[in-house]
Design an enzyme around this catalytic site. Structure first.
Site, PDB file in Angstrom:
ATOM      1  N   ASP A  15       1.419  -0.752   0.234  1.00  0.00           N
ATOM      2  CA  ASP A  15       0.098   0.034   0.020  1.00  0.00           C
ATOM      3  C   ASP A  15       1.171   0.724  -0.171  1.00  0.00           C
ATOM      4  O   ASP A  15       1.663   1.704   0.702  1.00  0.00           O
ATOM      5  CB  ASP A  15      -0.466  -0.231   1.499  1.00  0.00           C
ATOM      6  CG  ASP A  15      -2.036   1.275   1.358  1.00  0.00           C
ATOM      7  OD1 ASP A  15      -1.670   1.999   0.795  1.00  0.00           O
ATOM      8  OD2 ASP A  15      -2.722   0.496   2.068  1.00  0.00           O
ATOM      9  N   HIS A  16       0.928   1.992  -0.934  1.00  0.00           N
ATOM     10  CA  HIS A  16       2.001   2.925  -1.110  1.00  0.00           C
ATOM     11  C   HIS A  16       1.453   3.845  -0.212  1.00  0.00           C
ATOM     12  O   HIS A  16       2.721   5.080   0.076  1.00  0.00           O
ATOM     13  CB  HIS A  16       1.527   3.348  -2.977  1.00  0.00           C
ATOM     14  CG  HIS A  16       3.196   4.186  -3.635  1.00  0.00           C
ATOM     15  ND1 HIS A  16       3.964   4.709  -2.361  1.00  0.00           N
ATOM     16  CD2 HIS A  16       3.731   4.380  -4.429  1.00  0.00           C
ATOM     17  CE1 HIS A  16       5.179   5.284  -2.854  1.00  0.00           C
ATOM     18  NE2 HIS A  16       4.987   4.702  -3.751  1.00  0.00           N
ATOM     19  N   ARG A  17       0.348   4.260  -0.048  1.00  0.00           N
ATOM     20  CA  ARG A  17       0.345   5.175   2.083  1.00  0.00           C
ATOM     21  C   ARG A  17       0.931   4.720   2.471  1.00  0.00           C
ATOM     22  O   ARG A  17       1.032   5.732   3.270  1.00  0.00           O
ATOM     23  CB  ARG A  17      -0.957   4.726   1.521  1.00  0.00           C
ATOM     24  CG  ARG A  17      -2.587   5.439   0.398  1.00  0.00           C
ATOM     25  CD  ARG A  17      -3.429   5.446   0.639  1.00  0.00           C
ATOM     26  NE  ARG A  17      -4.119   3.670   1.279  1.00  0.00           N
ATOM     27  CZ  ARG A  17      -4.855   4.013   1.006  1.00  0.00           C
ATOM     28  NH1 ARG A  17      -6.289   4.178   2.257  1.00  0.00           N
ATOM     29  NH2 ARG A  17      -5.259   2.089   2.376  1.00  0.00           N
ATOM     30  N   ILE A  47       3.436   2.721   2.607  1.00  0.00           N
ATOM     31  CA  ILE A  47       4.687   2.030   2.388  1.00  0.00           C
ATOM     32  C   ILE A  47       5.466   2.862   1.249  1.00  0.00           C
ATOM     33  O   ILE A  47       4.857   3.159  -0.006  1.00  0.00           O
ATOM     34  CB  ILE A  47       5.065   1.331   2.112  1.00  0.00           C
ATOM     35  CG1 ILE A  47       4.295   0.487   3.361  1.00  0.00           C
ATOM     36  CG2 ILE A  47       6.411   0.545   1.587  1.00  0.00           C
ATOM     37  CD1 ILE A  47       4.470  -1.106   3.782  1.00  0.00           C
TER      38      ILE A  47
END
Ligand code: CAO
Length: 542
Positions: A514-516, A518
Site C-alpha cells: 500500500d503506497h500510502r 510504504i
C-alpha cells in the site's frame, strides 16, 4: 362510435416516419395514452389518443412514411353515442408552436452609422397548445454564457410534450428569469439575450412593440419572428444539453421521476429510441449491481451484460460462498489501496541444499519442509526490521498502527476458492513447527474445517504459487494489512560470479504494498533484505 386518429399538424417536417406502434388492435386505452411514435429527421413525437376506448384498426405499419392528415388508427369510444365518425384532425397535442413571445430593446442608432447596433431580446414561453402550464425542466444556459442563433436555452415540458426553446439572437445571456421546476405559461419571460443586429434590420423607435424597456435605449419593432419551435414536431424534439437522446415525453417524465440521466441509458427502440422498458431495466440493473457481491466503484463504468448464448454453448456455474466473499474483499482492497509491486530475486541454492538434507531426516517423522516454512521465518525477520510492513493505516489516515505480533496469513487454494488461514505468533516458532502448522492449516482449509479464529488477525500475508509455477505476479494486498508477499517458482539459472556462470537456484519474489503506508525505497530495501536472509538463513540469528 369510433374515432379516427390522423397524423396531426407536423409543421414543416416532410419526411415523417412511423417509428413505433405502441398499441395493437384490441388494446384498451385511456384518453391521452400514447398510440404511436412519429419521427422526422429533427424530432420525435408521441401521438396520444383523443379518447378512451378500444383500438379497432391500425392503418399504418412501423416504417411507413406519413404526412399531416394520414389515417393512423381507429378507436371505439367507451362513451356511447358521444363520438362522431368525423376524423379527428388534431389528435395530438400538436398545435403549431409558432408564435414566439419576444420583446426587443435596441439602442438608438447613432447618427452617421454603425452597421451593427446592440439589442436585447427577452425570449418568452411560446404558444404551448393545450397545456396551460408547462414546467421548466432544464436550464441549458447561465448568465454570461455566449449563445448563437439556434442554441437551445431552456427545456420546457408539459405532461405530453417537451420542447427546447432556442434563441434567434446571437449574443450573451444577460439574465435567466426562471429556475428549474418553475411552472410557466405562454408569454412568461425566460431568458434575456444581449447581442447585435444589422442596423439596416432595425426599425424606428416609435414602432416599439411594447416589450420590456431597457434604460436609455429606444426600441425597433420586433424582428420578423422566426418560430422558436418551428413545428410541433420540433416542440417534441428530444435533445438535451449533454447528448442527443431520443425519448418521448412520457419516458422523459419517468426518467426524471427515477432520477435517471437519459444520456446514460441505451435505447432499444428504433433508431436507439429510449423506451419505458429501457428505463425500468436500467433502474433494475443499477439496484441489483449496488447490492451484488461485486459493487461498482464510484464512477466506474459498468461492464455491459452480454448474451453469450449468441456466440456458442454455455453453462452456468453458481459461485461458492467463499468465492463471493473473497471476490468482495479483493475488489474492496483493489479499489481502496494504491498498489505497487516490487519484484526481486533470492538466491536459495544453499537453502535448497539444506532443505532437502533436512527433509531426508524429517521424513521418518512425517514432516515435509517446503520453501514456504523458510519464507515465513525470513519474512518475520524482515518485518521485525521493517515494522511499517507489519502495520495498518488508521481510519483517519493520521498514523500507522504498528503490530508487535507476527501473525502470518497464508493464501490457500481450495476447491471453493481462496482461503487465508493465519499462522499465529510465527516469530515464536521454529521452521519445523511452522511447516507442520502451515500444512495442517492448509489441510483444514481444504476440508472446510477451519475455525473462524484461524482466519483472523493476520498482520502480513504470503501467497505462494511456487508449487504451481510462473515467474512473477502482482498479489492484492489483504486489507487492512499494508503488504503481501507473492512467491513464484524457483528456477536454476546461470549467474555470473565475476569470472564464471554458476548454476544457482533463484526464487522470484513479488511484494505488493500500500503506497500510502510504504515508500518504494522501503519496499526495495525490504525485498533486498528478504533475499539476503533467504540466501543465508544465518542472518536470522543476528
Ligand atoms: N519454487 C519451487 N518449488 C516450490 C516452491 C517454489 N517457490 N514452493 C513450493 N514448491 C514445491 C514444493 O517443495 C513441493 O515440491 P515436492 O512435491 O517436490 O515436495 C511442491 O512445490 C508443492 O508444494 P505445495 O504447494 O504443496 O506446498 P507449499 O508449502 O509450497 O504451499 C500452499 C502450500 C497452501 C501455500 C499451497 O498449497 C497453495 O495453496 N498455494 C496456492 C496459493 C494461492 O492460490 N495463491 C494465490 C492467491 S492470489 O493472490
Amino acid at each position: 362510435m369510433s374515432e379516427k386518429v390522423l397524423v396531426p399538424d407536423v409543421g414543416e417536417a416532410e419526411d415523417v416516419e412511423v417509428v413505433e406502434l405502441l398499441v395493437a388492435v384490441g388494446d384498451t386505452i385511456a384518453a391521452d395514452d400514447s398510440l404511436l411514435v412519429l419521427e422526422s429527421d429533427k424530432a420525435s413525437m408521441e401521438v396520444p389518443s383523443p379518447i378512451g376506448g378500444t383500438v379497432v384498426s391500425i392503418a399504418v405499419s412501423e416504417g411507413d412514411k406519413v404526412e399531416e392528415g394520414t389515417l393512423l388508427l381507429e378507436i371505439d369510444s367507451v362513451e356511447t353515442g358521444s363520438a362522431s365518425d368525423e376524423p379527428v384532425a388534431e389528435a395530438a397535442p400538436a398545435e403549431e408552436v409558432t408564435a414566439r413571445s419576444t420583446s426587443e430593446d435596441v439602442p438608438a442608432e447613432p447618427t452617421g452609422t454603425p452597421k451593427k447596433i446592440e439589442t436585447s431580446k427577452v425570449i418568452s414561453v411560446p404558444d404551448v397548445g393545450d397545456a396551460e402550464e408547462v414546467t421548466v425542466v432544464e436550464l441549458l444556459v447561465r448568465q454570461g454564457d455566449s449563445v448563437t442563433d439556434g442554441d437551445s436555452l431552456v427545456v420546457l415540458e408539459s405532461d405530453k410534450a417537451s420542447m427546447e426553446i432556442p434563441t434567434d439572437l446571437t449574443g450573451v445571456v444577460q439574465e435567466v428569469m426562471v429556475h428549474e421546476g418553475d411552472e410557466v405559461k405562454e408569454g412568461d419571460p425566460l431568458v434575456t439575450i444581449v447581442g447585435t443586429v444589422d442596423a439596416s434590420d432595425s426599425v424606428p423607435a416609435d414602432e416599439d412593440d411594447g416589450g420590456d424597456d431597457t434604460a436609455g435605449v429606444t426600441k425597433p419593432a420586433p424582428q420578423p419572428a422566426k418560430p422558436l419551435a418551428e413545428t410541433p414536431m420540433e416542440a417534441e424534439q428530444t435533445t438535451t444539453s449533454s447528448a442527443k437522446v431520443y425519448a418521448g415525453p412520457a419516458v422523459r417524465k419517468q426518467a426524471r421521476e427515477y432520477g435517471v440521466d437519459l444520456s446514460t441509458v441505451s435505447g432499444t427502440g428504433r433508431k436507439d429510441r429510449i423506451l419505458k422498458e429501457d428505463i425500468q431495466l436500467y433502474v433494475k440493473q443499477r439496484l441489483s449491481s449496488s447490492s451484488s457481491a461485486q459493487p461498482q466503484g464510484s464512477g466506474i463504468p459498468e461492464i455491459p451484460v452480454q448474451d453469450f448464448t449468441k456466440f456458442g454453448e454455455i453453462e452456468e456455474k453458481t459461485l461458492s460462498r467463499i468465492r463471493k466473499v473473497s471476490a468482495k474483499n479483493l475488489h474492496r482492497s483493489w479499489l481502496n489501496i494504491p498498489h505497487v509491486t516490487q519484484f526481486d530475486e533470492a538466491d536459495i541454492t544453499d537453502l535448497e541444499t539444506f532443505r532437502s538434507s533436512q527433509n531426508q531426516i524429517l521424513q521418518k517423522d512425517g514432516v515435509k519442509l517446503t520453501p514456504l516454512a523458510f519464507l515465513v521465518k525470513a519474512v518475520v525477520d524482515a518485518l521485525i526490521r521493517y515494522p511499517q510492513f507489519n502495520s495498518s493505516i488508521s481510519k483517519d489516515y493520521d498514523h500507522l498502527v504498528l503490530k508487535k505480533y507476527y501473525h502470518i496469513g497464508i493464501a490457500v487454494e481450495t476447491d471453493d476458492g481462496l482461503v487465508v488461514p493465519v499462522l499465529k505468533d510465527a516469530d515464536k516458532k521454529g521452521i519445523v513447527q511452522i511447516a507442520q502448522e502451515t500444512a495442517a492449516l492448509a489441510a483444514q482449509a481444504r476440508d472446510k474445517k477451519l475455525p473462524m479464529d484461524a482466519m483472523q488477525g493476520a498482520s502480513f500475508t504470503i501467497s505462494s504459487l511456487g508449487g504451481i509455477g510462473g515467474t512473477k505476479f502482482t498479489p492484492i494486498v489483504n486489507a487492512p494489512e499494508v503488504a503481501i508477499l507473492g512467491v513464484s517458482r524457483s528456477k536454476v539459472t546461470p549467474v555470473w560470479d565475476g569470472s564464471d556462470f554458476q548454476p544457482r537456484t533463484i526464487l522470484p519474489l513479488s511484494l505488493s504494498y500500500d503506497h500510502r503506508a510504504i515508500d518504494g525505497a522501503e519496499a526495495a530495501r525490504f525485498t533486498n533484505y528478504l533475499a539476503k536472509v533467504l540466501s543465508d538463513m544465518r542472518h536470522v540469528l543476528l
